[in-house]
Scaffold this motif. Structure first.
Motif, PDB file in Angstrom:
ATOM      1  N   MET A 104      11.321  41.771 -40.713  1.00 34.39           N
ATOM      2  CA  MET A 104      12.544  41.082 -41.131  1.00 34.39           C
ATOM      3  C   MET A 104      12.381  39.581 -41.002  1.00 34.39           C
ATOM      4  O   MET A 104      11.894  39.092 -39.995  1.00 34.39           O
ATOM      5  CB  MET A 104      13.705  41.554 -40.253  1.00 34.39           C
ATOM      6  CG  MET A 104      14.230  42.896 -40.706  1.00 34.39           C
ATOM      7  SD  MET A 104      15.846  43.161 -40.060  1.00 34.39           S
ATOM      8  CE  MET A 104      15.468  44.298 -38.727  1.00 34.39           C
ATOM      9  N   ASP A 105      12.805  38.922 -41.989  1.00 36.98           N
ATOM     10  CA  ASP A 105      12.516  37.502 -42.018  1.00 36.98           C
ATOM     11  C   ASP A 105      13.646  36.795 -42.764  1.00 36.98           C
ATOM     12  O   ASP A 105      13.597  36.592 -43.960  1.00 36.98           O
ATOM     13  CB  ASP A 105      11.179  37.292 -42.740  1.00 36.98           C
ATOM     14  CG  ASP A 105      10.732  35.850 -42.648  1.00 36.98           C
ATOM     15  OD1 ASP A 105      11.587  35.018 -42.260  1.00 36.98           O
ATOM     16  OD2 ASP A 105       9.580  35.573 -42.956  1.00 36.98           O
ATOM     17  N   TYR A 106      14.680  36.501 -41.991  1.00 38.77           N
ATOM     18  CA  TYR A 106      15.862  35.948 -42.645  1.00 38.77           C
ATOM     19  C   TYR A 106      15.610  34.573 -43.262  1.00 38.77           C
ATOM     20  O   TYR A 106      16.181  34.213 -44.277  1.00 38.77           O
ATOM     21  CB  TYR A 106      17.028  35.878 -41.665  1.00 38.77           C
ATOM     22  CG  TYR A 106      17.533  37.243 -41.305  1.00 38.77           C
ATOM     23  CD1 TYR A 106      18.316  37.947 -42.239  1.00 38.77           C
ATOM     24  CD2 TYR A 106      17.236  37.840 -40.095  1.00 38.77           C
ATOM     25  CE1 TYR A 106      18.763  39.217 -41.935  1.00 38.77           C
ATOM     26  CE2 TYR A 106      17.692  39.111 -39.797  1.00 38.77           C
ATOM     27  CZ  TYR A 106      18.452  39.794 -40.722  1.00 38.77           C
ATOM     28  OH  TYR A 106      18.900  41.040 -40.443  1.00 38.77           O
ATOM     29  N   LEU A 107      14.753  33.821 -42.597  1.00 38.58           N
ATOM     30  CA  LEU A 107      14.534  32.449 -43.063  1.00 38.58           C
ATOM     31  C   LEU A 107      13.924  32.455 -44.466  1.00 38.58           C
ATOM     32  O   LEU A 107      14.405  31.766 -45.371  1.00 38.58           O
ATOM     33  CB  LEU A 107      13.613  31.722 -42.080  1.00 38.58           C
ATOM     34  CG  LEU A 107      13.846  30.207 -42.033  1.00 38.58           C
ATOM     35  CD1 LEU A 107      15.312  29.913 -41.791  1.00 38.58           C
ATOM     36  CD2 LEU A 107      12.986  29.588 -40.957  1.00 38.58           C
ATOM     37  N   ASN A 108      12.888  33.290 -44.611  1.00 41.40           N
ATOM     38  CA  ASN A 108      12.267  33.359 -45.927  1.00 41.40           C
ATOM     39  C   ASN A 108      13.249  33.869 -46.980  1.00 41.40           C
ATOM     40  O   ASN A 108      13.290  33.390 -48.101  1.00 41.40           O
ATOM     41  CB  ASN A 108      11.042  34.270 -45.883  1.00 41.40           C
ATOM     42  CG  ASN A 108       9.781  33.480 -45.579  1.00 41.40           C
ATOM     43  OD1 ASN A 108       9.613  32.374 -46.122  1.00 41.40           O
ATOM     44  ND2 ASN A 108       8.932  34.009 -44.722  1.00 41.40           N
ATOM     45  N   ALA A 109      14.030  34.862 -46.589  1.00 43.68           N
ATOM     46  CA  ALA A 109      15.024  35.401 -47.522  1.00 43.68           C
ATOM     47  C   ALA A 109      15.967  34.297 -47.966  1.00 43.68           C
ATOM     48  O   ALA A 109      16.267  34.132 -49.154  1.00 43.68           O
ATOM     49  CB  ALA A 109      15.802  36.528 -46.857  1.00 43.68           C
ATOM     50  N   LEU A 110      16.412  33.530 -46.997  1.00 44.43           N
ATOM     51  CA  LEU A 110      17.368  32.469 -47.302  1.00 44.43           C
ATOM     52  C   LEU A 110      16.749  31.431 -48.223  1.00 44.43           C
ATOM     53  O   LEU A 110      17.364  30.985 -49.197  1.00 44.43           O
ATOM     54  CB  LEU A 110      17.796  31.811 -45.979  1.00 44.43           C
ATOM     55  CG  LEU A 110      19.072  30.990 -46.079  1.00 44.43           C
ATOM     56  CD1 LEU A 110      20.240  31.924 -46.307  1.00 44.43           C
ATOM     57  CD2 LEU A 110      19.264  30.173 -44.808  1.00 44.43           C
ATOM     58  N   VAL A 111      15.515  31.061 -47.914  1.00 44.29           N
ATOM     59  CA  VAL A 111      14.852  30.048 -48.739  1.00 44.29           C
ATOM     60  C   VAL A 111      14.661  30.564 -50.156  1.00 44.29           C
ATOM     61  O   VAL A 111      14.898  29.846 -51.137  1.00 44.29           O
ATOM     62  CB  VAL A 111      13.497  29.652 -48.112  1.00 44.29           C
ATOM     63  CG1 VAL A 111      12.717  28.764 -49.079  1.00 44.29           C
ATOM     64  CG2 VAL A 111      13.734  28.918 -46.812  1.00 44.29           C
ATOM     65  N   ALA A 112      14.256  31.832 -50.276  1.00 43.35           N
ATOM     66  CA  ALA A 112      14.070  32.396 -51.606  1.00 43.35           C
ATOM     67  C   ALA A 112      15.378  32.355 -52.386  1.00 43.35           C
ATOM     68  O   ALA A 112      15.425  31.974 -53.558  1.00 43.35           O
ATOM     69  CB  ALA A 112      13.561  33.827 -51.505  1.00 43.35           C
ATOM     70  N   LEU A 113      16.439  32.721 -51.711  1.00 45.06           N
ATOM     71  CA  LEU A 113      17.745  32.730 -52.376  1.00 45.06           C
ATOM     72  C   LEU A 113      18.130  31.318 -52.793  1.00 45.06           C
ATOM     73  O   LEU A 113      18.581  31.073 -53.914  1.00 45.06           O
ATOM     74  CB  LEU A 113      18.783  33.310 -51.417  1.00 45.06           C
ATOM     75  CG  LEU A 113      20.079  33.741 -52.076  1.00 45.06           C
ATOM     76  CD1 LEU A 113      19.791  34.910 -53.001  1.00 45.06           C
ATOM     77  CD2 LEU A 113      21.110  34.123 -51.034  1.00 45.06           C
ATOM     78  N   ALA A 114      17.916  30.364 -51.881  1.00 43.34           N
ATOM     79  CA  ALA A 114      18.257  28.981 -52.192  1.00 43.34           C
ATOM     80  C   ALA A 114      17.446  28.487 -53.377  1.00 43.34           C
ATOM     81  O   ALA A 114      17.952  27.846 -54.294  1.00 43.34           O
ATOM     82  CB  ALA A 114      18.012  28.098 -50.969  1.00 43.34           C
ATOM     83  N   LYS A 127       6.329  24.627 -48.642  1.00 44.36           N
ATOM     84  CA  LYS A 127       5.599  25.679 -47.931  1.00 44.36           C
ATOM     85  C   LYS A 127       4.656  25.063 -46.907  1.00 44.36           C
ATOM     86  O   LYS A 127       4.568  25.502 -45.770  1.00 44.36           O
ATOM     87  CB  LYS A 127       4.781  26.514 -48.923  1.00 44.36           C
ATOM     88  CG  LYS A 127       5.622  27.523 -49.689  1.00 44.36           C
ATOM     89  CD  LYS A 127       4.715  28.473 -50.468  1.00 44.36           C
ATOM     90  CE  LYS A 127       5.312  28.782 -51.808  1.00 44.36           C
ATOM     91  NZ  LYS A 127       4.423  29.478 -52.713  1.00 44.36           N
ATOM     92  N   GLU A 128       3.974  24.028 -47.328  1.00 42.18           N
ATOM     93  CA  GLU A 128       3.040  23.385 -46.412  1.00 42.18           C
ATOM     94  C   GLU A 128       3.766  22.809 -45.210  1.00 42.18           C
ATOM     95  O   GLU A 128       3.351  22.948 -44.072  1.00 42.18           O
ATOM     96  CB  GLU A 128       2.272  22.272 -47.131  1.00 42.18           C
ATOM     97  CG  GLU A 128       1.032  22.804 -47.835  1.00 42.18           C
ATOM     98  CD  GLU A 128       0.478  21.801 -48.833  1.00 42.18           C
ATOM     99  OE1 GLU A 128       0.724  20.577 -48.653  1.00 42.18           O
ATOM    100  OE2 GLU A 128      -0.191  22.248 -49.785  1.00 42.18           O
ATOM    101  N   MET A 129       4.890  22.169 -45.484  1.00 43.38           N
ATOM    102  CA  MET A 129       5.648  21.522 -44.421  1.00 43.38           C
ATOM    103  C   MET A 129       6.174  22.522 -43.405  1.00 43.38           C
ATOM    104  O   MET A 129       6.117  22.309 -42.205  1.00 43.38           O
ATOM    105  CB  MET A 129       6.827  20.764 -45.027  1.00 43.38           C
ATOM    106  CG  MET A 129       6.639  19.263 -45.023  1.00 43.38           C
ATOM    107  SD  MET A 129       7.921  18.495 -46.019  1.00 43.38           S
ATOM    108  CE  MET A 129       9.393  19.157 -45.285  1.00 43.38           C
ATOM    109  N   THR A 130       6.747  23.620 -43.937  1.00 43.94           N
ATOM    110  CA  THR A 130       7.436  24.537 -43.035  1.00 43.94           C
ATOM    111  C   THR A 130       6.601  25.728 -42.626  1.00 43.94           C
ATOM    112  O   THR A 130       6.960  26.440 -41.696  1.00 43.94           O
ATOM    113  CB  THR A 130       8.709  25.082 -43.723  1.00 43.94           C
ATOM    114  OG1 THR A 130       8.292  25.728 -44.935  1.00 43.94           O
ATOM    115  CG2 THR A 130       9.674  23.978 -44.026  1.00 43.94           C
ATOM    116  N   GLY A 131       5.537  25.969 -43.377  1.00 42.23           N
ATOM    117  CA  GLY A 131       4.729  27.130 -43.065  1.00 42.23           C
ATOM    118  C   GLY A 131       5.345  28.440 -43.483  1.00 42.23           C
ATOM    119  O   GLY A 131       4.898  29.509 -43.114  1.00 42.23           O
ATOM    120  N   LEU A 132       6.432  28.376 -44.235  1.00 44.49           N
ATOM    121  CA  LEU A 132       7.065  29.610 -44.706  1.00 44.49           C
ATOM    122  C   LEU A 132       6.316  30.159 -45.908  1.00 44.49           C
ATOM    123  O   LEU A 132       5.549  29.457 -46.563  1.00 44.49           O
ATOM    124  CB  LEU A 132       8.515  29.339 -45.102  1.00 44.49           C
ATOM    125  CG  LEU A 132       9.487  29.050 -43.964  1.00 44.49           C
ATOM    126  CD1 LEU A 132      10.823  28.632 -44.524  1.00 44.49           C
ATOM    127  CD2 LEU A 132       9.619  30.261 -43.056  1.00 44.49           C
TER     128      LEU A 132
END
Ligand SMILES: Nc1ncnc2c1ncn2[C@@H]1O[C@H](COP(=O)(O)OP(=O)(O)OP(=O)(O)O)[C@@H](O)[C@H]1O
Ligand SMILES: Nc1ncnc2c1ncn2[C@@H]1O[C@H](COP(=O)(O)OP(=O)(O)OP(=O)(O)O)[C@@H](O)[C@H]1O
Ligand SMILES: CC(C)C[C@H](N)C(=O)O
Ligand SMILES: [Mg+2]
Ligand SMILES: [Mg+2]
Lengths: 336, 374, 450, 237, 261
Positions: free
Chosen positions: A1-11, A153-158
């Motif tokens: 589960m990875d809410y952060l990635n989900a949120l970023v994808a949605l954004a 992606k580079e900045m956040t590593g997500l």
């Protein structure tokens, strides 16, 4: 589960593009709503008015570029915008003089004016194509991204990237400023109020000493400014093509009406409603869900309510449903 | 005699921006022939343009009707979009017995259409392109792709043909989403496509229509890095609009490494238009075939020339390239056989459509170049 | 009815435009009877559409901007009636699709019933949601399976259920089924109009406009994307037609002989024969509809409609059921557009959903009504003829203007260069200018309502 | 006799290309006076008022204000010259609030309008309560009050009222008439059409009876009230 | 005939009618007076089905008619006029009247198309009736004028004329008198009385002209702030302190400033 990635994808795929597109529609819808509010007709030539203003702006942009003038990270077109607006203003004022004035004097029914504006649309269509041709023109320069997906992606590593374009940012900011200004102008200033008075009851406006010619003039000036701004922002974000601007008319009208035509706040709300309806309803949730759901439950289908084929159908369905519950739009508009 | 040939293309409407180069291509061939004075004992050829609008069958057939009955055109070079092409063919060309050679109507459905031997096309059916695309992707070891297509008979037909052959070859199409041309915003489509995922996004659209819009949006959002561009998408416009952003992307479009193609580009440049534009070369070939068939038939009447189109287009015979139309005409006049190769290495098969020679392209350093031929 | 001098002149003028097109190649005219008849046929169809729109707008003040949708539905009917059934389609999934549709409808009916029975509250909301969601998935499951089956049948050529033509292989011999399809097109459109009217007619003017516009887009999205129905954007071609095929005529010795006796070559004779056949059929329909519309307008029914248009509140207070009347006329007008839509597909011989663009099928019809004179049936018909003529003739007209303005100019002059690229676009420009001129000199239309 | 402050002199004219409605009709009002026009429905009273205000084709006769010929001026210019008018119908801005209606009345003024607005609110207290409501949502009588209030906001030099009391309650009518008298006595001439003719004639300094576009009777209010023929045919006995 | 029980109508929080209860006796001419904004028109609109009531009940002859749409009420014999004239502006005056009667056989499409004969008869009768009404209202010279071109008062007359085209049970008149010449108003009053006496119409009359009320109405109901303030004969009402304060007033204060002649 990875809410952060989900949120970023949605954004990245829903929120940011929805906001930018919504803002573009909103400024376009403001122009339509102004004409409707004051001159009381739906202006079919608005898309082509936008195209004309943009075409002039592009010509000036090229001129500035050839002189080596630029705005650094911002697109040069912003510098050319005032000239585009001026050119567009000349065009619409000329059109008013030659065409619309006659029907105003006749007190023609709104639908006649609608059809007349269709005629004007054809003519402007021709003019735009004569001035700048029919090709796709890309006139954005300066820094394209505030942050690109890769950098993010580079900045956040997500795993997911979030891209924000300069033009998207500019569009949203400009939309907010324009809306605030217009709202203030119409509801607080004397000229603004006199415009509303004129649209409400022309004869009585006359009896109150309001100069109809001035009202009409100011309206067209504002419309020229709005149309050109909307057109240029849209063109910067995507690209300029005469035919597409004509097609823009439909979502713009939808925005103006779903928000409540004649009502500037409604135009803004309508713009975002239409934009988000288009983007969200047919969104395939697979990507987001893959991050959120435990692995065993990961979806294998696309998790899409409807395929994107039905994007327009759905956004129109939403529009109709809104109208059924709010028959004069989200923010009470006028109806003749 | 002054022979008239109708040029029916979508001068206004959704394809208005690629049309001028197509018309210019066709008219280039006609000018070449007129100047040579070799056609039917010194006849000249005049192009009569008409607007197909690409979408309005009513307007298109009416325009075609006028061309035939009033202008008295001998044959028609056109139309461009598959939909109106079919309409003109069955409603106008067929009843009047007029030959039509379309440079660009690629819908597979047109292969089967009832045409009385009057209809030809210098472009291959999309069924063929589907196979080519599969082969190219397979060779590169790509197994997962997302597909987006322009929502018309061309886009849908191509997407279906491709999906059919790609999946038969073991690949997976993660999502196949339509996009409408000329719309304001493609975020929704890109969102869905990104969700579907895949190594490559196949864009079966038009380069100066929604196709580019999708690509722009997909790159900006970082949804896909590599794309596959079929015929409708390949044009210098891609280089101009995207440049190095497309590095690594691939594609295919009709064409050969024949000298014909480059000869045509040279001619086009000299004549002042962009010969690399979509279907510009095919248009040149379509017009050329019409005139060569006239010469072979010894008559400019459709009824006569329709039986000679296949002959002049295919072997055996002397190969004829762009710019060599005069030579072809003379050979024909002398009773010899020719094999028109033209700008697209044309080879008519089946019911009179191009066999389909494709070139595989790849982007590097911001421009695409042909890396292989199939 | 008495026609004023002005109206007689207008009718003669427009008729003259068509006659000139067919007889002289002076100026922009082609001098081809074929071309004139072709234009006439489309003009007749346009006039029928204009009549339908005039019924809605001119009689009742309903602002319908979804004409395109109804026209497209009529076209769909033409396919579903006059094409032969696709072999094996019913077995492969046709029944399943039908079952799915019935279940979908049943879900809605059931929900409405349950809602009527249960008292308001959480329980009802819950029941509604369960019914709708459950019903939707059940529907999708049954329906999608059927669709898959149908679309798998030779997708490059068929992949659809086909129609009702019982000619099978020889379906083209049953051309009269195309005529049957026209009124069915009207029925299709009427059915859609009923649903739309029930939901959206409460909206006023511009809001109704955008609702109808939206619904037209929805109808079109369905036609474009439901391939099992009519092949979607892959188009259905080769529709049968109620008139003979030119080729058959040309190969018919009897006909060629007759043609020769009129001094015509078989080709010309056959094309004229077919076109005149269509013209007669369409004219019969147009006159019948015009007669009905005219009679309705001049009756107490028409008076009631005009009253409703003028002032709904007052009409309602005077005992007129405004909602019911609006629905009635909305259905009627839409049905007429549906009939015209079916005719159009028949004469085109194909259904191409991408053809349906609002500009051509909605706004152009509006131009016809307004330029002709809204509220006046004859005006609408006249507008149909005139505007269609323009729509076709602005092309040569535009080219002519381009020629005239650049005559005598050096071809390297920038204006001449610009103009040569731009020539084709003179079409829309010219259309706009002519429209503006007409409306300038008769702002209420050429034949205004009395 | 000196020239009246405002006079529409032997006016003849009608709407657009239609027939003449006015046939040599004259109406005038002196400084500080109230002039009332009465007459049957359709006599041309409203038409005469519109003619004086320049909203109609007057093809013979003239309109003079303070000795100056203003026949050729547009309605707007007449407003600027200090004329105020409340039409009989469509006399409010329905979509604007009551307060905005009043502000629009003062559109040509550049000074502070607060005080005048205060006066209007005092005259019609109900309007103060409804100041932020759209005028179109008001009751019939309330709308009428907005209409009169709007005209008063102009602080005109001459005020023309077309049936200001139609639909207002007796108490408001009395107040309105009271106010009209006050206004008139400050020197502002008032020209008014009334169907509440008896009350109106009581306060009229001068009165006209208009029939079919011509002057049928002219006199002081009292004279006409006393005239049995006028009473019977126009004042309801 | 009509019983209104605790009727409430709110407009976004504002209670225009605030629990009004009243009864209208069959065969009466009931006057309804009250200050501007008292809720009279709103009450009419709720009874006549234009607005849905927020609460309360309306019955007519014992039958619950709450919230029925206007066109159904029309067929039950309930007619009304509008305070602000609602003419059919692009139709002639005569057509304005002829369209009123319900159940005209020519109002169905089928008959309009195929039933010419019967319609012609009916139309003649309607036309004659309309002409009669126009003559009565003294606007017969305007028979073929477009209704939109009428003067303010003439439109009011037309409003009234419509109620005379059919046999109504109950007629609601919203300020028919405002803007109508007083001499003509007397004639109208006579007509109302005659319709009431001879044909048994029940009338409810909103009016601010006390003379008119006096001539016609008994009883009189006075509303204020959405409620019934007083009920009784006009004499009783006129004597009611509250009514005087809220509605009638005490006459001109500036009498002294009038010209002395
Ligand atoms: N649509 C509406 N929205 C909001 N308020 C309203 C609306 N209609 C009426 N009102 C308010 O309701 C109140 C009652 O109005 P109504 O028209 O019933 O008064 P009335 O008694 O008929 O007055 P009058 O004698 O002036 O005609 C008024 O204060 C008015 O402002
Ligand atoms: N806009 C118009 N166009 C044409 N004719 C009109 C117009 N307005 C009024 N009339 C006609 O002019 C005549 C006089 O109308 P006017 O409004 O002046 O009457 P009025 O004396 O004010 O009557 P009322 O007391 O009923 O208001 C009427 O017969 C009317 O039909
Ligand atoms: C011009 C082309 C891009 C047309 C396309 N191949 C079609 O068949 O519609
Ligand atoms: Mg008046
Ligand atoms: Mg009231």
């Amino acid at each position: 589960m990875d809410y952060l990635n989900a949120l970023v994808a949605l954004a990245n795929f829903v929120i940011v593009p929805g906001l930018a597109y919504g803002a573009q529609l909103a400024i376009g819808a403001l122009g339509v709503t102004m004409i409707y509010g004051v001159l009381r007709f739906s202006n079919f030539a608005h898309g082509d008015t936008m195209a004309f203003g943009t075409a002039i702006t592009i010509l000036f942009t090229w001129l500035f570029q050839s002189w080596g003038i630029s705005l650094g990270p911002l697109p040069t077109a912003l510098l050319a915008l005032p000239f585009g607006i001026a050119g567009c203003a000349l065009l619409v004022l000329g059109t008013d003089r030659v065409v619309y004035k006659f029907y105003r004097a006749q007190k023609a029914k709104p639908v006649i004016l609608v059809i007349v504006s269709l005629g004007v649309m054809f003519v402007m269509n021709g003019i735009v194509r004569f001035v700048i041709g029919v090709r796709d023109i890309n006139f954005a320069d300066g820094e394209r991204f505030i942050i690109s997906a890769r950098d993010f992606k580079e900045m956040t590593g997500l795993d997911e990237g979030l891209a924000i374009k300069t033009t998207q940012m500019i569009t949203v900011v400009v939309a907010i400023i324009v809306m605030a200004l217009l709202f203030y102008f119409l509801n607080k200033t004397r000229t603004g109020k006199s415009m509303r008075a004129f649209s409400d009851n022309e004869d009585l406006a006359l009896l109150s000493g309001i100069n109809p010619e001035r009202v009409v003039l100011v309206t067209w000036l504002i419309v020229a400014a709005l149309a050109t701004t909307a057109g240029v922002l849209y063109g910067l974000d995507k690209s300029f093509k005469a035919f597409t601007y004509f097609q823009l008319l439909l979502p713009i009208f939808a925005s103006a009406i779903v928000g409540g035509i004649g009502n500037p706040v409604g135009a803004i709300a309508g713009g975002f409603t239409i934009a988000f309806a288009e983007v969200t309803i047919t969104y395939a949730w697979k990507k987001v869900l893959t991050y959120v759901m435990p692995e065993s439950l990961e979806p294998d289908g696309l998790v899409q309510l409807l395929s994107t084929d039905y994007k327009f159908a759905v956004s129109f369905a939403i529009l109709i449903i809104v109208l059924l519950f709010k028959p004069t739009g989200l923010f009470k508009g006028q109806s003749i | 005699e002054d022979v008239k040939i109708g040029v029916i293309l979508g001068f206004t409407g959704p394809l208005e921006s690629i049309t001028p180069a197509m018309a210019a291509g066709a008219e280039l061939a006609m000018a070449e022939v007129s100047e040579s004075g070799a056609l039917l004992d010194g006849s000249t050829v005049t192009a009569v343009r008409a607007d197909s609008t690409c979408i309005d069958a009513g307007a298109a057939t009416t325009a075609a009707e006028r061309l035939i009955t009033s202008e008295g055109v001998s044959a028609i070079m056109g139309a461009d979009c598959s939909g109106v092409t079919g309409a003109i063919l069955s409603n106008v060309a067929l009843p009047n017995g007029t030959v039509m050679i379309s440079p660009s109507a690629t819908s597979p459905g047109l292969s089967e259409v009832e045409d009385n031997g009057l209809f030809f096309r210098t472009s291959p059916s999309d069924a063929r392109q589907g196979e080519i695309m599969t082969a190219i992707l397979n060779d590169r070891g790509i197994t997962d792709v997302a597909v987006t297509y322009t929502n018309n008979d061309y886009g849908k037909g191509l997407a279906d043909a491709f999906a059919g052959s790609f999946e038969a070859a073991g690949g997976t199409v993660t999502i196949s989403a339509a996009h409408e041309d000329g719309k304001a915003d493609y975020s929704a489509e890109v969102g869905a496509l990104a969700s579907g995922g895949g190594d490559v996004l196949v864009v079966a659209g038009y380069v100066d229509q929604g196709g580019s819009g999708i690509v722009r949006s997909a790159i900006d959002a970082g949804a896909f890095d590599t794309f596959y561009f079929p015929d409708g998408m390949v044009g210098t416009k891609l280089n101009e609009n995207f440049g190095s952003e497309l590095n690594g992307s691939i594609g295919s479009y009709p064409g050969t490494d024949s000298e014909g193609a480059s000869m045509f580009f040279g001619l086009a440049t000299a004549a002042g238009f962009d010969g690399t534009g979509s279907y510009s070369a095919e248009s040149y070939d379509a017009a050329a075939l019409l005139m060569l068939a006239m010469q072979a038939a010894g008559s400019s009447a459709s009824a006569d020339l329709k039986d000679h189109v296949m002959d002049v287009a295919n072997a055996p015979g002397t190969e004829i390239f762009p710019g060599e139309l005069a030579k072809g005409l003379e050979l024909l006049a002398a009773g010899e056989e020719i094999n028109y190769v033209g700008a697209t290495a044309i080879e008519l098969i089946g019911a009179g459509e191009s066999a389909g020679n494709f070139q595989e392209i790849e982007f590097a350093d911001g421009v695409y170049s042909t890396v292989n031929f199939r | 009815m008495s026609f004023s001098l002005r109206n007689t002149f207008l009718v003669l003028f427009v008729a003259g435009l068509y006659v000139l097109e067919g007889t002289t190649d002076f100026w922009i005219f082609s001098g081809s009877p074929d071309s004139a008849l072709k234009m006439l046929n489309f003009a007749l169809i346009s006039a029928i559409m204009a009549l339908g729109v005039n019924l809605q707008w001119g009689f009742a003040g309903l602002f319908n901007v979804g004409i395109m949708g109804f026209v497209a539905l009529g076209g769909l009917a033409a396919v579903l009636i006059s094409m032969p059934p696709t072999e094996g389609a019913m077995a492969a999934g046709g029944w399943r699709v039908l079952l799915g549709l019935v279940m979908g409808a049943a879900t809605i009916v059931l929900t409405v019933l349950v809602r009527a029975k249960m008292p308001a509250g959480t329980a009802r909301v819950l029941a509604t949601i369960i019914l709708l969601v459950g019903g939707f998935f059940l529907f999708r499951w049954v329906f999608d399976g059927g669709v898959e089956g149908i679309e798998a049948i030779n997708p490059a050529l068929f992949g659809n259920i086909g129609g009702l033509n019982f000619g099978g292989e020889n379906y083209k011999d049953y051309g009269w089924m195309a005529i049957v399809a026209w009124p069915v097109g009207g029925l299709f459109a009427a059915a859609a109009a009923w649903v739309i009217g029930k939901t959206a007619l409460g909206l006023r003017s511009d809001y109704l406009a955008i609702a109808t516009l939206g619904i037209a887009e929805i109808i079109l999205a369905v036609i474009k994307n439901e391939d099992w129905l009519s092949r979607g954007v892959k188009n259905v071609t080769g529709l049968p037609r109620p008139v003979p095929y030119e080729i058959d005529l040309q190969n018919d010795p009897g006909f060629t002989e007759k043609a020769a006796s009129w001094g015509l070559d078989p080709m010309t004779a056959s094309t004229l024969y077919v076109k005149i056949g269509y013209s007669l059929l369409f004219t019969v329909f147009l006159i019948a509809l015009l007669w009905l519309a005219q009679r309705a307008l001049s009756s107490p029914w028409g008076r009631m409609m005009r009253a409703i248009r003028d002032n709904e509140t007052a009409a309602e207070a005077m005992g007129k059921d405004v909602t019911a009347r609006h629905l009635q006329i909305f259905i009627l007008g839409s049905a007429i557009c549906g009939i015209a839509g079916a005719m159009m597909v028949t004469i085109d011989g194909q259904l191409t959903p991408t053809t349906y663009q609002p500009l051509r099928f909605t706004f152009l019809i509006w131009v016809m009504v307004i330029v002709g004179g809204s509220g006046n049936n004859f005006g609408a018909v006249l507008g149909g003829f005139l505007v269609w003529w323009l729509w076709v003739m602005v092309e040569p007209l535009g080219l002519w203007i381009a020629d005239v303005t650049t005559a005598g100019l050096d071809p390297t002059n920038w204006f001449a260069i610009r103009m040569s690229e731009f020539g084709a676009h003179m079409r829309l420009l010219t259309m706009g200018i002519v429209m503006l001129l007409v409306l300038r000199f008769s702002p209420r239309g050429l034949m205004p309502e009395k | 006799m000196s020239e009246p402050f405002l006079i529409g002199d032997t006016m003849t004219g009608g709407y657009g290309k239609g027939p003449d409605i006015l046939h040599g009709c004259t109406i005038a009002v002196e400084k500080g006076e109230i002039a009332v026009i009465v007459g049957p429905n359709g006599a041309g009273k409203s038409t005469a008022m519109k003619a004086v205000f320049g909203m109609l084709n007057v093809h013979s006769g003239s309109v003079r204000l303070d000795g100056e010929d203003i026949t050729a001026l547009s309605p707007q210019d007449r407003v600027i010259k200090g004329m105020g008018f409340v039409p009989q119908v469509r006399n409010i801005f329905g979509s604007m609030t009551v307060e905005e209606n009043l502000e629009m009345g003062a559109f040509i003024r550049n000074d502070d309008i607060k005080q005048t607005m205060e006066q209007v609110y005092e005259l019609f207290p109900i309007l103060r309560d409804k100041r932020n409501q759209a005028a179109g949502e008001l009751s019939g009588g309330q709308r009428q009050q907005v209409a009169v209030g709007r005209a008063l906001m102009t602080q005109p030099k001459v005020l023309m009222l077309d049936e200001p009391t139609a639909g207002v309650s007796p108490i408001v009518m009395d107040e309105l008439f009271d106010r009209i008298i006050e206004v008139a006595r400050t020197g502002i001439p008032i020209l008014m059409v009334e169907q509440n003719a008896r009350q109106a004639l009581e306060i009229a300094d001068k009165a006209y009876v208009l029939v079919q576009g011509t002057n049928a009777h002219t006199g002081t209010g009292k004279e006409l009230l006393a005239n049995p023929e006028v009473r019977a045919s126009f004042l309801g006995g | 005939m009509i019983v209104v029980e605790n009727l409430v109508k709110t407009f976004g929080g504002f209670r225009a009618v605030d629990g009004a209860s009243l009864e209208i006796g069959a065969g009466t001419i009931t006057g309804l007076i009250g200050p501007n904004g008292a809720g009279k028109t709103t009450l009419f609109n709720v009874i006549a089905g234009v607005h849905q009531p927020t609460a309360g009940r309306v019955t007519m002859g014992g039958e619950d008619i709450t919230g029925l749409p206007p066109h159904q009420l029309f067929h039950k014999g309930l007619l009304r006029t509008f305070q602000i004239a609602h003419e059919f502006s692009s139709m002639t005056v005569r057509e304005n009247l002829m369209m009123v009667p319900g159940a005209q056989s020519g109002e169905t499409l089928w008959n309009a198309w195929f039933g010419r004969k019967g319609i012609a008869e009916e139309e003649r009768a309607l036309g004659a009736k309309a002409d009669e009404v126009l003559a009565f209202l003294t606007i017969d010279h305007l028979t073929y004028e477009k209704a939109g071109n009428l003067s303010g008062g003439q439109k009011k007359l037309l409003e009234l004329g419509r109620t005379m085209m059919v046999d109504a049970k109950i007629v609601f008149l919203d300020e028919v008198g405002a803007g109508v010449n007083r001499t003509l108003l007397n004639t109208i009053g006579d007509a109302i009385i005659r319709l009431n006496k001879e044909r048994g119409y029940t009338f409810v009359v909103i009016e601010h002209d006390m003379d008119f009320i006096e001539r016609l109405c008994d009883p009189v109901i006075c509303m204020a702030e959405g409620k019934v303030l007083a009920e009784g004969t006009l004499a009783e009402i006129k004597a009611n302190e509250q009514v005087i304060e809220a509605y009638l007033g005490t006459g001109l204060k500036n009498k002294d400033k009038l010209a002395k002649t």
